[in-house]
Design a protein around this motif. Structure first.
Motif, PDB file in Angstrom:
ATOM      1  N   LEU A 279      -8.458  11.608   4.104  1.00 57.94           N
ATOM      2  CA  LEU A 279      -8.192  11.208   5.582  1.00 57.94           C
ATOM      3  C   LEU A 279      -7.733  12.153   5.979  1.00 57.94           C
ATOM      4  N   TRP A 280      -7.164  14.343   5.107  1.00 62.72           N
ATOM      5  CA  TRP A 280      -7.242  14.879   5.751  1.00 62.72           C
ATOM      6  C   TRP A 280      -8.975  15.806   6.527  1.00 62.72           C
TER       7      TRP A 280
ATOM      8  N   LEU B 299      -4.802   8.211  -4.980  1.00 62.68           N
ATOM      9  CA  LEU B 299      -3.644   8.333  -3.478  1.00 62.68           C
ATOM     10  C   LEU B 299      -4.094   8.977  -3.128  1.00 62.68           C
ATOM     11  N   ILE B 300      -4.145  10.613  -4.188  1.00 64.82           N
ATOM     12  CA  ILE B 300      -5.163  11.521  -3.647  1.00 64.82           C
ATOM     13  C   ILE B 300      -6.433  11.306  -3.545  1.00 64.82           C
TER      14      ILE B 300
ATOM     15  N   PRO C  99      -3.005   5.020 -10.105  1.00 65.13           N
ATOM     16  CA  PRO C  99      -2.442   4.954  -8.564  1.00 65.13           C
ATOM     17  C   PRO C  99      -2.701   6.529  -7.755  1.00 65.13           C
ATOM     18  N   THR C 100      -1.727   7.090  -8.865  1.00 66.16           N
ATOM     19  CA  THR C 100      -2.043   8.620  -8.501  1.00 66.16           C
ATOM     20  C   THR C 100      -3.432   9.387  -8.305  1.00 66.16           C
TER      21      THR C 100
ATOM     22  N   THR D 101      -6.033  10.191   0.061  1.00 69.39           N
ATOM     23  CA  THR D 101      -5.414  11.638   1.246  1.00 69.39           C
ATOM     24  C   THR D 101      -6.220  12.802   1.716  1.00 69.39           C
TER      25      THR D 101
END
Lengths: 82, 82
Positions: free
Chosen positions: A47-48, A40-41, A36-37, A44
């Motif tokens: 998205l950036w 999610l990263i 999961p981490t 992230t």
């Protein structure tokens, strides 16, 4: 001053993933990595990357292209070597 | 639009560390975690925190205070449970 700290943070936050990528693919060991981490990263940094495109910020685009490749390869390793 | 994507990325990039923190402290298993990567990411979020202070950006300050605690706790776990 703040600008340079931002650039340094962007560079470190990208190349910082290299040792994890190297360790993971070399050892094929992913037991203590959280899927999961890493997912999610991965979202992230994607998205950036989009943020960089929308604001036409080349440092953000470049840093996150590399981060997408590096974190993406950790996610793939985690999925392959369970 | 870009602003909201930036906020979403900042939030995900912080709470994204929670599953890794939980997994690491619960399992006490850190074998496949890279110490250099976690140290470099810790330095990165500390630099973003300083960047937030210098630019007086509360979202950046808040996001990175949490990130410092979360990534810092992973570094500590890695040092304790070798």
């Amino acid at each position: 001053m703040a600008e340079y700290i931002g650039y340094l943070a962007a560079i470190l936050g990208t190349i910082g993933w290299l040792p994890q990528v190297y360790k993971t693919w070399r050892s094929r060991e992913t037991k203590s990595l959280s899927l999961p981490t890493n997912l999610l990263i991965f979202i992230t940094v994607s998205l950036w990357f989009i943020y960089g495109l929308l604001t036409m910020s080349w440092p953000i685009i470049m840093a996150n292209v590399f981060a997408i490749i590096l974190v993406g390869s950790i996610v793939i390793a985690k999925l392959i070597y369970k």
